[in-house]
Design an enzyme around this catalytic site. Structure first.
Site, PDB file in Angstrom:
ATOM      1  N   SER A  63      75.996  24.817  41.503  1.00  0.00           N
ATOM      2  CA  SER A  63      76.265  25.510  40.242  1.00  0.00           C
ATOM      3  C   SER A  63      77.062  24.615  39.306  1.00  0.00           C
ATOM      4  O   SER A  63      78.065  24.017  39.709  1.00  0.00           O
ATOM      5  CB  SER A  63      77.048  26.802  40.500  1.00  0.00           C
ATOM      6  N   TYR A  76      84.037  19.837  16.868  1.00  0.00           N
ATOM      7  CA  TYR A  76      84.327  20.668  18.038  1.00  0.00           C
ATOM      8  C   TYR A  76      83.272  21.754  18.198  1.00  0.00           C
ATOM      9  O   TYR A  76      82.733  21.970  19.287  1.00  0.00           O
ATOM     10  CB  TYR A  76      85.711  21.286  17.882  1.00  0.00           C
TER      11      TYR A  76
END
Length: 247
Positions: free
Chosen positions: A119, A138
């Site tokens: 995962s 960002y």
């Protein structure tokens, strides 16, 4: 034993993830530019350095007690400036740290993984869905994580690798303490969230643990906002008044 590589392990969310994983008995390899990473308890190995460095990343993988089956990418780099004043260097650094390094680490995990499921959990942001003045690089990096998750979900799903994104809203961590420690500003932030309170890094870590573990075994390629309902609010009712609360 499950082993996890946590990038950004000394930050607010990253540190909470380390603590949460430790309670589950997960072996942890921690990486961060902050030297505090070397003082973290509950980790099998810790590395101080830049996770965009492929050599450092290889060292971290080599130090794992067994090939990691979990990767958590909780990195960001931000320098706020108006769009017209940004430089290419700022864009490159924001994208290298916030996006390219996530691909780099995930690809390394796939190359090294043992048999069985794995995962990858990428820590994004609600900035992927809206803009704030001065925060374009960002926001673009965080938005890119959604596309990045969908690509490996398609290409690596057959290998048993799941890739998902957690998208926090405002979380009370050290880097934004100047906001939540100011009573007036904290009230303003709380008013923007339907639950009427600030999120803690531990709450994000719980969602990361869910996506990293077997309870989410059929969840793949999704972006999961953890924002107290902020994205559900229409702009005109962003800060509810008395009449709104009676509905």
């Amino acid at each position: 034993m499950t082993t996890a590589l946590v990038l950004g392990a000394a930050g607010g969310i990253g540190r909470a993830v380390v603590d949460r994983f430790a309670r589950d008995g997960i072996g942890i390899v921690a990486v961060d530019r902050n030297p505090a990473v070397l003082r973290l308890p509950h980790v099998a190995a810790a590395f101080e350095g830049d996770a965009t460095d492929a050599g450092l990343l290889a060292e971290a993988f080599d130090a794992a007690p067994e090939p990691p089956s979990v990767l958590v990418h909780a990195l960001l780099w931000e320098r706020r400036a108006p769009l017209a004043e940004l430089t290419a260097e700022v864009w490159h650094r924001a994208l290298d740290v916030g996006l390219v390094s996530a691909w780099q680490a995930a690809a390394e995990l796939v190359r090294r993984k043992a048999e069985g499921p794995a995962s990858v959990v990428l820590v994004g942001s609600v900035h992927a869905h809206g803009a704030a003045p001065g925060s374009a690089p960002y926001a673009v990096a965080k938005a890119g994580l959604g596309a990045l998750a969908r690509a490996p979900a398609t290409e690596w799903g057959g290998l048993g690798v799941r890739t998902n994104v957690v998208e926090p809203g405002f979380v009370a961590v050290d880097r934004n303490a100047h906001r939540w420690q100011d009573p007036a500003e904290a009230d303003r932030v709380r008013a923007a969230y339907p639950l009427g309170r600030l999120c803690t890094p531990e709450e994000i870590a719980e969602v990361v643990a869910f996506l990293a573990g077997p309870s989410s075994s059929y969840v793949n390629g999704v972006c999961l906002p953890v924002d107290g309902g902020a994205l559900a609010v229409l702009p005109e009712v962003h800060v509810p008044g008395p009449a709104d609360r009676r509905v």
